[in-house]
Design a protein around this motif. Structure first.
Motif, PDB file in Angstrom:
ATOM      1  N   GLU A  25       0.241   8.590  -0.046  1.00 22.98           N
ATOM      2  CA  GLU A  25       1.106   7.470  -0.611  1.00 22.98           C
ATOM      3  C   GLU A  25       0.370   6.509  -0.430  1.00 22.98           C
ATOM      4  OE1 GLU A  25       3.944   5.315  -2.396  1.00 22.98           O
ATOM      5  OE2 GLU A  25       3.695   7.536  -2.417  1.00 22.98           O
ATOM      6  N   ALA A  26       0.164   6.047   0.998  1.00 24.07           N
ATOM      7  CA  ALA A  26      -1.059   5.045   1.667  1.00 24.07           C
ATOM      8  C   ALA A  26      -2.288   5.136   0.345  1.00 24.07           C
ATOM      9  CB  ALA A  26      -1.268   4.534   2.767  1.00 24.07           C
ATOM     10  N   ALA A  27      -3.278   6.314   0.177  1.00 23.59           N
ATOM     11  CA  ALA A  27      -4.026   6.441  -0.406  1.00 23.59           C
ATOM     12  C   ALA A  27      -3.595   5.941  -1.967  1.00 23.59           C
ATOM     13  CB  ALA A  27      -4.812   7.360   0.169  1.00 23.59           C
ATOM     14  N   LEU A  28      -2.529   6.750  -2.504  1.00 23.99           N
ATOM     15  CA  LEU A  28      -2.469   6.139  -3.694  1.00 23.99           C
ATOM     16  C   LEU A  28      -2.161   4.922  -3.735  1.00 23.99           C
ATOM     17  CD1 LEU A  28      -1.389   7.636  -6.432  1.00 23.99           C
ATOM     18  CD2 LEU A  28       1.303   7.637  -5.368  1.00 23.99           C
ATOM     19  N   MET A  29      -1.693   4.244  -3.514  1.00 23.39           N
ATOM     20  CA  MET A  29      -1.265   2.365  -3.137  1.00 23.39           C
ATOM     21  C   MET A  29      -2.722   2.146  -3.248  1.00 23.39           C
ATOM     22  SD  MET A  29       1.933   2.746  -4.696  1.00 23.39           S
ATOM     23  CE  MET A  29       1.443   0.655  -5.452  1.00 23.39           C
ATOM     24  N   PRO A  71      -3.682   0.115  -8.839  1.00 23.35           N
ATOM     25  CA  PRO A  71      -2.256  -0.091  -9.479  1.00 23.35           C
ATOM     26  C   PRO A  71      -1.834  -1.683  -9.068  1.00 23.35           C
ATOM     27  CG  PRO A  71      -2.622   1.367  -7.180  1.00 23.35           C
ATOM     28  CD  PRO A  71      -3.465   1.160  -7.617  1.00 23.35           C
ATOM     29  N   ASP A  72      -1.043  -2.032 -10.234  1.00 26.11           N
ATOM     30  CA  ASP A  72      -1.147  -3.236 -10.137  1.00 26.11           C
ATOM     31  C   ASP A  72      -0.492  -3.428 -10.401  1.00 26.11           C
ATOM     32  OD1 ASP A  72      -0.191  -2.925 -12.129  1.00 26.11           O
ATOM     33  OD2 ASP A  72      -1.143  -4.186 -13.191  1.00 26.11           O
ATOM     34  N   PHE A  73       0.744  -2.376  -8.957  1.00 26.66           N
ATOM     35  CA  PHE A  73       2.452  -2.644  -8.852  1.00 26.66           C
ATOM     36  C   PHE A  73       3.034  -1.801  -7.857  1.00 26.66           C
ATOM     37  CE2 PHE A  73       1.227   0.938 -10.883  1.00 26.66           C
ATOM     38  CZ  PHE A  73       1.522   2.121  -9.767  1.00 26.66           C
ATOM     39  N   THR A  74       4.053  -2.412  -7.068  1.00 25.32           N
ATOM     40  CA  THR A  74       4.412  -1.599  -5.855  1.00 25.32           C
ATOM     41  C   THR A  74       5.248  -0.975  -6.314  1.00 25.32           C
ATOM     42  OG1 THR A  74       6.173  -2.986  -5.512  1.00 25.32           O
ATOM     43  CG2 THR A  74       4.285  -3.997  -4.713  1.00 25.32           C
ATOM     44  N   ARG A  75       5.547   0.342  -5.372  1.00 24.74           N
ATOM     45  CA  ARG A  75       6.517   1.415  -5.336  1.00 24.74           C
ATOM     46  C   ARG A  75       7.168   2.138  -3.849  1.00 24.74           C
ATOM     47  NH1 ARG A  75       4.467   7.485  -7.531  1.00 24.74           N
ATOM     48  NH2 ARG A  75       4.424   8.294  -5.063  1.00 24.74           N
ATOM     49  N   ASP A 100       6.468  -2.477 -11.900  1.00 20.72           N
ATOM     50  CA  ASP A 100       6.626  -2.332 -13.520  1.00 20.72           C
ATOM     51  C   ASP A 100       6.887  -2.106 -14.053  1.00 20.72           C
ATOM     52  OD1 ASP A 100       5.252  -0.360 -12.808  1.00 20.72           O
ATOM     53  OD2 ASP A 100       3.501  -0.196 -14.098  1.00 20.72           O
ATOM     54  N   THR A 101       8.254  -1.680 -14.155  1.00 15.06           N
ATOM     55  CA  THR A 101       8.901  -0.865 -15.128  1.00 15.06           C
ATOM     56  C   THR A 101      10.569  -0.495 -14.664  1.00 15.06           C
ATOM     57  OG1 THR A 101       9.569   0.809 -16.191  1.00 15.06           O
ATOM     58  CG2 THR A 101       8.238   1.394 -14.450  1.00 15.06           C
ATOM     59  N   PRO A 102      11.471  -0.279 -14.977  1.00 10.56           N
ATOM     60  CA  PRO A 102      12.632   0.113 -15.246  1.00 10.56           C
ATOM     61  C   PRO A 102      12.749   1.388 -15.229  1.00 10.56           C
ATOM     62  CG  PRO A 102      12.769  -0.254 -17.253  1.00 10.56           C
ATOM     63  CD  PRO A 102      11.251  -0.821 -17.020  1.00 10.56           C
ATOM     64  N   LEU A 103      12.070   2.032 -14.940  1.00  6.88           N
ATOM     65  CA  LEU A 103      11.668   3.820 -14.800  1.00  6.88           C
ATOM     66  C   LEU A 103      11.936   4.413 -13.791  1.00  6.88           C
ATOM     67  CD1 LEU A 103       9.466   4.704 -17.918  1.00  6.88           C
ATOM     68  CD2 LEU A 103      11.823   4.797 -18.004  1.00  6.88           C
TER      69      LEU A 103
END
Length: 134
Positions: A25-29, A71-75, A100-103
């Motif tokens: 997860e850290a590598a992904l973000m 990514p320009d978003f948080t998760r 970045d999305t309501p999904l």
């Protein structure tokens, strides 16, 4: 040979999976492309189904990751479920939301302990409109 109930969710294996899952997860973000590539089994049989993409084989994964922007978003992760089946196979599942999305997102990874260590051998990511929990 079948897996017996006492071989499911072995504490030491689940702890190893938790550490790998957290590192992934850290590598992904961080968009750490090399680390992300290294988490996956380096084999033509590895499979990753993404939100609007698919990669069949490690070479396809490497090509895909080279094109993905940071990514320009948080998760935020929700309902993380980690289960081991014997000492060398595990499944990680979670739900996630992105800024970045309501999904609503879902992620499943099948991990196998191979000679080179824990590797993701299959993964699936999807996003759908939010729905109430049953």
């Amino acid at each position: 040979m079948s897996i017996t109930p006492d071989q499911i969710d072995l504490p030491a294996v689940c702890a190893e999976l938790q550490a790998e899952f957290t590192r992934y997860e850290a590598a992904l973000m961080a968009n750490d492309v090399q680390a992300l590539n290294d988490f996956f089994w380096c084999d033509p049989r590895v499979t990753r189904y993404g939100i609007a993409d698919k990669q069949l084989g490690h070479e396809a994964l490497v090509r895909y990751r080279a094109q993905v922007p940071a990514p320009d978003f948080t998760r935020a992760l929700h309902r993380v479920r980690l289960h081991s089946f014997g000492p060398d196979l595990a499944v990680a599942q979670c739900e996630f939301t992105r800024s970045d999305t309501p999904l609503h997102g879902f992620q499943t990874q099948t991990w196998a302990r191979l000679p080179e260590g824990w590797k993701i051998v299959a993964a699936h990511v999807s996003m759908v409109p939010p729905f109430p929990d049953p």
